[in-house]
Scaffold this motif. Structure first.
Motif, short mmCIF file in Angstrom:
data_model
loop_
_atom_site.label_atom_id
_atom_site.label_comp_id
_atom_site.label_asym_id
_atom_site.label_seq_id
_atom_site.Cartn_x
_atom_site.Cartn_y
_atom_site.Cartn_z
N VAL A 307 0.84 -1.19 0.00
CA VAL A 307 0.00 0.00 0.00
C VAL A 307 0.88 1.24 0.00
N TYR A 308 0.55 2.18 -0.92
CA TYR A 308 1.33 3.41 -1.05
C TYR A 308 0.38 4.60 -1.18
N THR A 309 0.65 5.68 -0.46
CA THR A 309 -0.09 6.91 -0.71
C THR A 309 0.41 7.51 -2.03
N ARG A 310 -0.51 8.22 -2.71
CA ARG A 310 -0.22 8.73 -4.05
C ARG A 310 -0.29 10.25 -4.09
N VAL A 311 0.30 10.83 -5.13
CA VAL A 311 0.26 12.27 -5.29
C VAL A 311 -1.17 12.74 -5.50
N LYS A 312 -1.45 13.98 -5.12
CA LYS A 312 -2.79 14.54 -5.26
C LYS A 312 -3.24 14.49 -6.71
N GLY A 313 -4.48 14.04 -6.90
CA GLY A 313 -5.04 13.96 -8.24
C GLY A 313 -4.83 12.62 -8.93
N ASP A 314 -4.04 11.74 -8.34
CA ASP A 314 -3.80 10.43 -8.98
C ASP A 314 -5.04 9.55 -8.92
N THR A 315 -5.79 9.65 -7.82
CA THR A 315 -7.04 8.88 -7.67
C THR A 315 -8.14 9.81 -7.15
N ASP A 316 -9.37 9.31 -7.22
CA ASP A 316 -10.53 10.05 -6.68
C ASP A 316 -11.05 9.43 -5.39
N ARG A 317 -10.29 8.50 -4.81
CA ARG A 317 -10.84 7.73 -3.70
C ARG A 317 -11.04 8.54 -2.43
N ALA A 318 -10.11 9.42 -2.13
CA ALA A 318 -10.21 10.18 -0.88
C ALA A 318 -11.48 11.01 -0.84
N ALA A 319 -11.86 11.59 -1.97
CA ALA A 319 -13.05 12.43 -2.00
C ALA A 319 -14.32 11.63 -1.76
N LEU A 453 6.72 -11.84 -3.93
CA LEU A 453 6.75 -10.49 -3.40
C LEU A 453 7.86 -9.68 -4.05
N ARG A 454 8.99 -10.32 -4.28
CA ARG A 454 10.11 -9.62 -4.94
C ARG A 454 9.70 -9.19 -6.35
N ASP A 455 8.97 -10.04 -7.07
CA ASP A 455 8.57 -9.68 -8.42
C ASP A 455 7.51 -8.57 -8.41
N ALA A 456 6.61 -8.62 -7.43
CA ALA A 456 5.62 -7.54 -7.31
C ALA A 456 6.31 -6.21 -6.99
N LEU A 457 7.38 -6.26 -6.20
CA LEU A 457 8.13 -5.03 -5.89
C LEU A 457 8.88 -4.52 -7.12
N LYS A 466 6.19 4.21 -9.60
CA LYS A 466 6.74 4.78 -8.36
C LYS A 466 6.73 6.31 -8.36
N LYS A 467 6.76 6.93 -9.54
CA LYS A 467 6.85 8.39 -9.59
C LYS A 467 5.65 9.07 -8.93
N ASN A 468 4.52 8.37 -8.81
CA ASN A 468 3.34 8.97 -8.17
C ASN A 468 3.17 8.53 -6.71
N ASN A 469 4.11 7.76 -6.18
CA ASN A 469 4.03 7.35 -4.78
C ASN A 469 4.61 8.44 -3.87
N LEU A 470 3.97 8.62 -2.71
CA LEU A 470 4.47 9.56 -1.72
C LEU A 470 5.14 8.85 -0.54
N ALA A 471 4.44 7.81 -0.03
CA ALA A 471 4.95 7.13 1.17
C ALA A 471 4.43 5.71 1.22
N ASP A 472 5.18 4.86 1.92
CA ASP A 472 4.73 3.48 2.16
C ASP A 472 3.72 3.47 3.30
N VAL A 473 2.59 2.82 3.09
CA VAL A 473 1.65 2.54 4.17
C VAL A 473 1.85 1.11 4.67
N ALA A 474 2.06 0.19 3.74
CA ALA A 474 2.33 -1.21 4.09
C ALA A 474 3.26 -1.78 3.03
N ALA A 475 4.47 -2.13 3.45
CA ALA A 475 5.47 -2.66 2.53
C ALA A 475 6.60 -3.26 3.36
#
Length: 563
Positions: A307-319, A453-457, A466-475
């Protein structure tokens, strides 16, 4: 006086509903009784597509099972939910409709020595089951989803297909997979799931499909009784003649079919005196037929999230997810016409199945039996799965509202070599068995967990994603083998794909309790038709396999009795 039916089917999940409906629709119109332990589950509001991830929290619809403490998962007890009521686990599952690999079914046929289980025969049953809706939203390129009509059905009772509206970052994420070197697949249900696909859902136009749909319209020769948990079989010598439920007796002139699932079918058998003699004797249950294989062979898929937080505007889920008023308004809209945000958010997911060269070259793979290696090398059999757009905020306690603009990937471990068990723990038939899947107990499983897991990473760390990731939530802390495995042990969940506890095989196989005709070996008039008999843990989310198992059993009964 007790009523006698031609056939009694126990359990209304995908397998049981498929058996009961198919038998009742046979041209001779036999009298069929379907017994369900839970209630009717008739409320349409239980089928909101975007809330499919929450239905399992309804305690009236869930047996609420847990595993034993898992030795290789930091002694954690893990959720082992099973559905209760009409539809069984299809009423509470997450709506993934995947049929697996051609190689899964050819391996099933090889293990049991019966071509009825080969892919071409099973695919025909799948096509008879489904009405497949191939619509994708306007403006979406067909490279993301382009199934061939010849691989799908058009007139079955189960409506499956793609969501009518997709979150805007879904195609973009599939593009990210392609840029990272992961192949695309236009249809994961063609018999070859390898590659990244758009998920086919067991839903259509915002409404979830469940096994209850197989029972509509209900023929007058099919009787369904709810709130009727079956405690034991009625046996006359080595003949099954009926079942007992809450003091009531129901009799079958022809056969009893147990479809209570991989966790509860063994329980009914054991409390009927059929199972491992040492367990029965320890709980003062008279032994009618000693069958050591019953309760052994438990297999399951498991997964971990990234789980990764994303840059603003990448998704509409928070709204949406961060605004209770918007969610409430969306629910009212869904109740009105089955449209709106609850048919969009977490309704269209990406899903991919992949091979792992590093796993195949490992010493753990090389140590496997030759038949298993041959199966895992089949061109259509994947080694792991990635699922995107899972609404993980509902599953992580105290998920921060500030992190709702996130991306989640689930990583699934496939082909586990561990064989767990379900064990009798009481003479009371209403007490569940003990469930011990033994997650990560086999060296191959730990190697497969690390490599998947290594291949998913490899994707998660690719530039385009990765360019739109801000922080790790679960990794995991790092990509070292120690940290990857530790991440699994700390975070693993069951996929609720329990299989194999009353295994099908050839006569004489020491690990088999059921023959290729679904007959419990040593008892007349008794068949087992659910995931407990399936000898392969198929490369998919297994509700589809449960349906086709029931259809196959019904075909064999209809042929044998000339129905």
């Amino acid at each position: 006086m007790a009523t006698t039916y031609d056939f009694i089917v126990v359990g209304s999940g995908p397998s049981g509903s498929a058996v009961a409906a198919s038998l009742a629709q046979a041209s001779s119109r036999p009298k069929v009784l379907l017994l369900e332990a839970g209630s009717n589950n008739e409320d349409r509001n239980l089928r909101v597509d975007g809330q499919r991830w929450l239905t399992f929290q309804n305690k009236e619809m869930n047996w609420g099972y847990k595993t034993t403490s898992q030795d290789h998962c930091n002694d954690r007890e893990i959720d082992y939910s099973r559905g209760k009521g009409i539809g069984g686990s299809s009423a509470i599952n997450f709506g993934v409709y995947s049929v697996g690999a051609r190689g899964d079914y050819d391996e099933w046929a090889r293990i049991v020595g019966d071509d009825a289980y080969r892919w071409d025969r099973m695919q025909a049953r799948y096509k008879s089951l489904e009405t497949f809706h191939n619509d994708i939203p306007a403006g979406i390129d067909k490279k993301y989803a382009n199934p061939k009509a010849s691989d799908h059905g058009t007139s079955g009772p189960l409506h499956v297909g793609f969501a009518s509206e997709w979150e805007r970052d879904v195609p973009a994420m599939i593009d990210d997979f392609e840029r990272a070197g992961f192949p695309l697949n236009p249809d994961h249900n063609s018999g070859n799931p390898i590659g990244m696909s758009m998920l086919i859902n067991s839903s259509y136009k915002g409404l979830r499909s469940t096994a209850a749909d197989l029972l509509v319209p209900r023929p007058d020769n099919l009787t369904v009784i709810v709130d009727a948990p079956v405690q034991r079989l009625i046996l006359k010598g080595k003949n099954a003649v009926g079942v007992e439920s809450k003091g009531n007796q129901y009799f079958a002139a022809k056969e009893v079919v147990l479809s209570a699932g991989a966790l509860d079918t063994p329980k009914i058998l054991m409390h009927s005196g059929i199972g491992p003699a040492n367990q029965l004797e320890a709980h003062n249950i008279p032994v009618v037929l000693p069958v050591p294989a019953i309760g052994r062979g438990l297999r399951d898929h498991c997964f971990v999230p990234l789980v990764y937080t994303r840059v603003k505007g990448d998704t509409d889920r928070a709204a949406f997810y961060g605004d209770q008023k918007k969610m409430d308004e969306a629910l009212e809209r869904w109740k009105h016409d089955s449209t709106g945000p609850w048919t969009k958010f977490a309704c269209q997911l990406g899903v991919g199945w992949f091979k792992l060269d590093q796993l195949v070259s490992s010493k753990e793979f090389q140590a496997l039996p030759d038949d298993e290696k041959k199966y895992l090398l089949h061109e259509t059999v994947p080694h792991y799965e990635i699922l995107t757009h899972f609404p993980v905020h509902w599953f992580i306690p105290q998920f921060p509202e500030s992190a709702l603009n996130y991306s989640c990937l689930l990583v699934f471990l496939y082909n586990a070599q561990t064989r767990g068990e379900v064990l009798l723990q009481s003479s009371d038939p209403d007490v569940p068995l003990r469930f011990d899947p033994k997650f990560l107990a086999h060296p191959f499983d730990r190697r497969a967990a690390i490599e998947s897991l290594r291949d998913a990473l490899r994707f998660a760390n690719s530039d385009s994603y990765k360019k739109n990731n801000l922080a790790d939530v679960a990794a995991p802390k790092s990509d070292s083998e120690e940290d990857l495995l530790e991440y699994w042990t700390q975070n693993v969940s069951s996929s609720w794909h329990m299989t194999g506890t009353v295994k099908m095989g050839k006569p004489g196989d020491l690990d088999a309790a059921v023959d290729a005709q679904f007959k419990l070996i040593g008892i007349n008039g008794l068949r087992i038709a659910d995931l407990s008999v399936v000898p392969v843990l198929a490369s998919c989310h297994t509700q589809a396999v449960a349906y086709v198992t029931g259809l196959t059993c019904a075909d064999k009964l209809i042929e044998e009795y000339k129905l």
